[in-house]
Design a protein around this motif. Sequence first.
Motif: not given
Length: 386
Positions: A223-227, A262-265, A270-276, A280-281
């Motif tokens: 899937g993909a998300r935009r952060l 945009a993140v693809v995974g 993807l959920e891990i990336v979004e939470v972190l 971390l930002q």
Amino acid sequence: MRTHERKTAGSRGSIAVLAARLTEAAVVLAGGDRRSVAAVVRDVADRGLAAAGAAATMALAHSLELLWGRGWLPADVAAVAPKRVRELLLDAIAHESARHAPAALHPLWRAQLAELGIPGREQAEPTEDSLNLAVELLAALMVLPQLPRLVQPPGSATTPDPGPGGVDRRVLARVRALLAKAESTAYPDEAEALSAKAQELMARHAFERAVLDADHPQPQTAGARRLWLTGPYQTPRAQLVDAIAQANRCRSVFYAKLGCVAVVGHETDLEIVEVLTTSLQLQATQALRHTPTPGRTRAFRHAFLTGYAHRIHTRLTTATTQATSGDTRLVPVLTTRQQAVDLKFATLFPHIRTHRPTISNTTGWTAGHTAATLADLSPPRPRIAG
């Protein structure tokens, strides 16, 4: 009854004419001419606020429908809209999305509507001020560019709901608790240790789910998300997102002009990336704030965040490696997942170019690198709930 139907049609026709006038005023406004817009708004308002409000709603709904076809999602539009028109935008999204049954919406779409508080939202009464804001919002929406379509828009033939996917809620609750402590502490080393522990916990959870997939083979999808990024120095902030994505088997693309990544995974990753990323930002900003004020130039800040991102990538990758169980069943399932990610990435971004970051302040880079290096990367292995 036929008379009533003719009146209704005539009313709708009048509203459509007013909606077209508001849209035309937005085109003029988008071109930089504000003088004639106020006259149009006053004239539309003189037809009655109820009719004018319905016209604004119709115009905004049509504009949003066009955006959905151009690859935008509700959270994307909410991220780029000016703050002064946010409430009006949410009203418009609520009105437009109400036309579709929940089953006709992609799971990501439903999740974003829920996060924005759309379900059950009541639309505000129209005023002349809200009509001015509607024209401003229309002007802002109509200049947004085409984006790759991450999911099918409402009303399209959607893919089947993948079910619960993502990180287990109990694990996610523990991770959020660790990250909340990391965000609240004044000690960078403690913050880094807590973040590393959160990464290791989520990575181990992701690997355990991968082992289950290996025991019950099924086609792998990505899937993909935009952060969306906030604040200055968005290029090094995007590098931090990319560092988190790479450590969690994802790929990313930075839209410099829009300020999003945009993140693809795989859905869990993807959920891990979004939470972190969210945590971390914030931690990077706090670490920068605690550096000595002398010498904190723009070049220093940029280099600090670049060095921070570089070191975070190493730390998260190490934490992920420590979480690996060593089960050889992981190899084929992770390989097929990576193939699915690469295929999705190539489909969404066929002409991508790689940019290598540069720095002009070695002191800032070193300080950022150091701020991400202070913690012990060997936290105790927590037991996974489940």
